[in-house]
Design a protein around this motif. Structure first.
Motif, PDB file in Angstrom:
ATOM      1  N   ASP A  84       0.836  -1.209   0.000  1.00 37.47           N
ATOM      2  CA  ASP A  84       0.000   0.000   0.000  1.00 37.47           C
ATOM      3  C   ASP A  84       0.868   1.255   0.000  1.00 37.47           C
ATOM      4  N   SER A  85       1.941   1.241   0.798  1.00 38.48           N
ATOM      5  CA  SER A  85       2.854   2.388   0.847  1.00 38.48           C
ATOM      6  C   SER A  85       3.547   2.594  -0.498  1.00 38.48           C
ATOM      7  N   LEU A  86       3.979   1.504  -1.116  1.00 40.00           N
ATOM      8  CA  LEU A  86       4.623   1.608  -2.434  1.00 40.00           C
ATOM      9  C   LEU A  86       3.671   2.199  -3.465  1.00 40.00           C
ATOM     10  N   LEU A  87       2.433   1.780  -3.411  1.00 37.14           N
ATOM     11  CA  LEU A  87       1.439   2.300  -4.348  1.00 37.14           C
ATOM     12  C   LEU A  87       1.253   3.806  -4.166  1.00 37.14           C
ATOM     13  N   LEU A  88       1.157   4.236  -2.921  1.00 35.75           N
ATOM     14  CA  LEU A  88       1.024   5.666  -2.640  1.00 35.75           C
ATOM     15  C   LEU A  88       2.261   6.433  -3.089  1.00 35.75           C
TER      16      LEU A  88
END
Length: 103
Positions: A84-88
């Motif tokens: 999720d952090s990578l996507l953001l």
């Protein structure tokens, strides 16, 4: 032309789920949802199922496998938090220290 090719593949290999899925995806991309539903019904009647997508990674000589939507791995919570952090980060919605010059 693609439609004809996929239909031919379905006739040649009537038990190969990939051919049905490819033809279904082609119909879906054209908005032909009635054809998609028909193909899915045919697959269900024939008992044809597509194998879920799977990825493997080797960490410290231990192989970990991940299936689509599978949450059985012991580190699922951490893995999804990182993803999720990578996507953001990729969307530029959160700041990444040291990457200011790449924005």
């Amino acid at each position: 032309m693609q439609d004809l090719a996929f239909r031919f593949l379905v006739q040649l290999e009537p038990e190969n789920a990939s051919n049905f899925v490819s033809l279904s995806n082609l119909h879906a991309s054209s908005g032909r949802w009635d054809s998609v539903a028909e193909l899915r019904t045919r697959m269900k009647k024939k008992g044809i199922r597509k194998m879920p997508g799977c990825s493997w990674i080797n960490v410290n000589d231990e192989v970990h496998s991940f299936y689509v939507a599978d949450k059985s791995h012991k580190c699922t919570d951490i893995i999804y938090t990182v993803l999720d952090s990578l996507l953001l980060m990729m969307k530029g919605e959160i700041d990444v220290p040291g990457l200011g010059c790449m924005k």
